[in-house]
Design a protein around this motif. Structure first.
Motif, PDB file in Angstrom:
ATOM      1  N   ARG A 135      11.457 -66.563 103.156  1.00 44.04           N
ATOM      2  CA  ARG A 135      11.432 -68.106 103.471  1.00 44.04           C
ATOM      3  C   ARG A 135      10.354 -68.354 104.623  1.00 44.04           C
ATOM      4  O   ARG A 135      10.373 -67.573 105.522  1.00 44.04           O
ATOM      5  CB  ARG A 135      12.549 -68.953 103.470  1.00 44.04           C
ATOM      6  N   ILE A 136       9.606 -69.518 104.608  1.00 45.24           N
ATOM      7  CA  ILE A 136       8.722 -69.782 105.674  1.00 45.24           C
ATOM      8  C   ILE A 136       9.429 -69.797 106.794  1.00 45.24           C
ATOM      9  O   ILE A 136       8.964 -69.271 108.062  1.00 45.24           O
ATOM     10  CB  ILE A 136       8.051 -71.149 105.588  1.00 45.24           C
ATOM     11  N   LYS A 137      10.532 -70.227 106.974  1.00 47.01           N
ATOM     12  CA  LYS A 137      11.370 -70.371 108.349  1.00 47.01           C
ATOM     13  C   LYS A 137      11.691 -69.146 108.838  1.00 47.01           C
ATOM     14  O   LYS A 137      12.146 -68.887 110.058  1.00 47.01           O
ATOM     15  CB  LYS A 137      12.602 -71.067 108.089  1.00 47.01           C
ATOM     16  N   GLY A 144       6.526 -61.708 116.209  1.00 43.96           N
ATOM     17  CA  GLY A 144       6.398 -60.528 115.478  1.00 43.96           C
ATOM     18  C   GLY A 144       7.363 -59.972 114.556  1.00 43.96           C
ATOM     19  O   GLY A 144       7.563 -59.120 114.359  1.00 43.96           O
ATOM     20  N   THR A 145       8.353 -60.843 114.516  1.00 39.00           N
ATOM     21  CA  THR A 145       9.564 -60.595 113.677  1.00 39.00           C
ATOM     22  C   THR A 145       9.677 -61.187 112.318  1.00 39.00           C
ATOM     23  O   THR A 145       9.357 -62.409 112.004  1.00 39.00           O
ATOM     24  CB  THR A 145      10.923 -60.690 114.594  1.00 39.00           C
ATOM     25  N   ILE A 146      10.600 -60.598 111.554  1.00 40.51           N
ATOM     26  CA  ILE A 146      10.976 -61.342 109.823  1.00 40.51           C
ATOM     27  C   ILE A 146      12.367 -61.223 110.084  1.00 40.51           C
ATOM     28  O   ILE A 146      13.034 -60.188 110.181  1.00 40.51           O
ATOM     29  CB  ILE A 146      10.286 -60.497 108.849  1.00 40.51           C
ATOM     30  N   THR A 147      13.330 -62.329 109.712  1.00 40.61           N
ATOM     31  CA  THR A 147      14.452 -62.053 109.580  1.00 40.61           C
ATOM     32  C   THR A 147      14.825 -62.095 108.109  1.00 40.61           C
ATOM     33  O   THR A 147      14.447 -62.915 107.250  1.00 40.61           O
ATOM     34  CB  THR A 147      15.372 -63.464 110.173  1.00 40.61           C
ATOM     35  N   VAL A 148      15.620 -61.044 107.880  1.00 33.74           N
ATOM     36  CA  VAL A 148      15.775 -60.692 106.415  1.00 33.74           C
ATOM     37  C   VAL A 148      17.245 -61.300 106.085  1.00 33.74           C
ATOM     38  O   VAL A 148      18.238 -60.952 106.604  1.00 33.74           O
ATOM     39  CB  VAL A 148      15.893 -59.168 105.971  1.00 33.74           C
ATOM     40  N   ALA A 159      13.316 -57.523 110.911  1.00 29.17           N
ATOM     41  CA  ALA A 159      12.481 -56.343 110.528  1.00 29.17           C
ATOM     42  C   ALA A 159      11.068 -56.894 111.295  1.00 29.17           C
ATOM     43  O   ALA A 159      10.919 -57.883 111.681  1.00 29.17           O
ATOM     44  CB  ALA A 159      12.196 -56.539 109.101  1.00 29.17           C
ATOM     45  N   ILE A 160      10.174 -55.667 111.389  1.00 27.31           N
ATOM     46  CA  ILE A 160       8.780 -55.954 112.088  1.00 27.31           C
ATOM     47  C   ILE A 160       7.961 -56.908 111.191  1.00 27.31           C
ATOM     48  O   ILE A 160       7.941 -56.525 109.689  1.00 27.31           O
ATOM     49  CB  ILE A 160       8.434 -54.454 112.209  1.00 27.31           C
ATOM     50  N   ARG A 164      -1.097 -56.002 111.888  1.00 27.10           N
ATOM     51  CA  ARG A 164      -2.202 -56.147 110.869  1.00 27.10           C
ATOM     52  C   ARG A 164      -2.200 -56.943 109.894  1.00 27.10           C
ATOM     53  O   ARG A 164      -3.073 -57.332 109.340  1.00 27.10           O
ATOM     54  CB  ARG A 164      -2.333 -54.651 110.297  1.00 27.10           C
ATOM     55  N   VAL A 165      -1.071 -57.425 109.418  1.00 28.77           N
ATOM     56  CA  VAL A 165      -0.852 -58.467 108.514  1.00 28.77           C
ATOM     57  C   VAL A 165      -0.633 -59.989 108.925  1.00 28.77           C
ATOM     58  O   VAL A 165      -0.287 -60.782 108.315  1.00 28.77           O
ATOM     59  CB  VAL A 165       0.328 -58.108 107.402  1.00 28.77           C
TER      60      VAL A 165
END
Length: 310
Positions: A135-137, A144-148, A159-160, A164-165
């Motif tokens: 999800r966007i949020k 520079g993180t992603i919450t799974v 997660a990282i 690069r992306v």
């Protein structure tokens, strides 16, 4: 089968697990062909899978779990002692891993959103379903993180978000915002919400933060609410693009998108990253699960073949 699905949803099992348990319950009932659901019939069914249909050990184990779930949580009784059951030992296989050069070539052969998804899988170690359901949020560009959310085992983790992306993901988020505004203007803009959040927060499904990052091009009506929902990209879309890239790059390894997760862990290990850090990034409950990647990398690192000593 409706009772199996209800029992799965009560326990917040994933859609794929629910589909598997429904399948094996249906297979068992068809096999018994009107006979009572008893222990002897279960043993005959599982033995046929092993000796006649020659299913793999993992499939056999999944069937056993499906049958046990049917008895315990739908019929609400124990299946009993499965005397005489031919058990199948799951082989301890080394996971398929791509080299850095192979990953680079495959990503260069992919285009568009499937390429970005594949790059994110390799760069973060996320599972395919976790990435597509992002999800966007849950993307923090500054940190520079992603919450799974609700990963395997219903666990959250961080997660990282690879550098690069990051720019590509930011451009995708801007495109996603424009698409969402267009959906809202057309009376849509709803995203499916987990559990009972739609009742608790009625307006959340139209909030931009709850929209899927990797949005599908199709909008489908919800049979229960009538809302026009925009789901996420189909896994098959990305899988097909990945397999085409394998073909184009003449990579003959038996690889699927999940191999990018294996490659993420193995390449981090080769860089000297601590095994417990990798365990946390992958979301493994037990360290033993993560240790499989040491069998890929450790035995060959620094070992010289006797042929090279001639």
């Amino acid at each position: 089968m409706a009772q199996v699905g209800l029992a799965c949803r009560r326990r917040h099992l994933s859609r794929s697990t629910e589909a598997a348990y429904r399948y094996w319950a249906r297979r068992l009932i068809d096999f018994l062909d009107g006979q009572a659901l008893e222990t002897a019939g279960v043993v005959r069914f599982l033995d046929q899978l092993a000796s006649v249909e020659h299913v793999s050990a993992s499939t056999h184990l999944q069937a056993l779990h499906g049958v046990l779930f049917l008895f315990r949580h739908v019929l609400e009784r124990e299946v009993g002692r499965l005397d005489g059951l031919r058990t199948m030992r799951r082989p301890a296989r080394v996971p398929v891993v791509l080299s850095v050069e192979e990953v680079r070539a495959i990503l260069n052969a992919m285009r568009g959103m499937p390429r970005l998804v594949a790059a994110l899988l390799y760069g973060s170690g996320m599972r395919v379903g976790e990435a597509l359901a992002l999800r966007i949020k849950d993307v923090d560009f500054r940190a520079g993180t992603i919450t799974v959310r609700a990963g395997k085992g219903a666990k959250d983790r961080v997660a990282i978000l690879p550098r690069r992306v990051r720019d590509s993901m930011h451009r995708l988020a801007l495109w996603r915002l424009a698409l969402h505004k267009r959906d809202l203007a057309q009376g849509g803009g709803h995203a499916p919400l987990p559990n009972a959040l739609e009742r608790k927060y009625p307006s959340a499904s139209r909030a931009f933060g709850w929209q899927f990052m990797f949005a599908s091009s199709a909008v489908r009506p919800c049979p229960r609410t009538g809302h026009r929902l925009r789901w996420h990209l189909s896994p098959s879309t990305v899988q097909e693009a990945f397999h085409e890239a394998l073909r184009m790059t003449n990579c003959h390894k038996q690889a699927s998108l999940h191999v990018l997760r294996h490659s993420f862990a193995t390449h981090l290990l080769a860089q000297g990253v601590d095994i417990r850090t990798i365990q946390q990034l992958l979301g493994h409950r037990h360290l033993d699960t993560t240790m499989i990647y040491t069998h890929v990398h450790q035995p060959v690192r620094g070992t010289v073949s006797p042929l090279d000593r001639f």
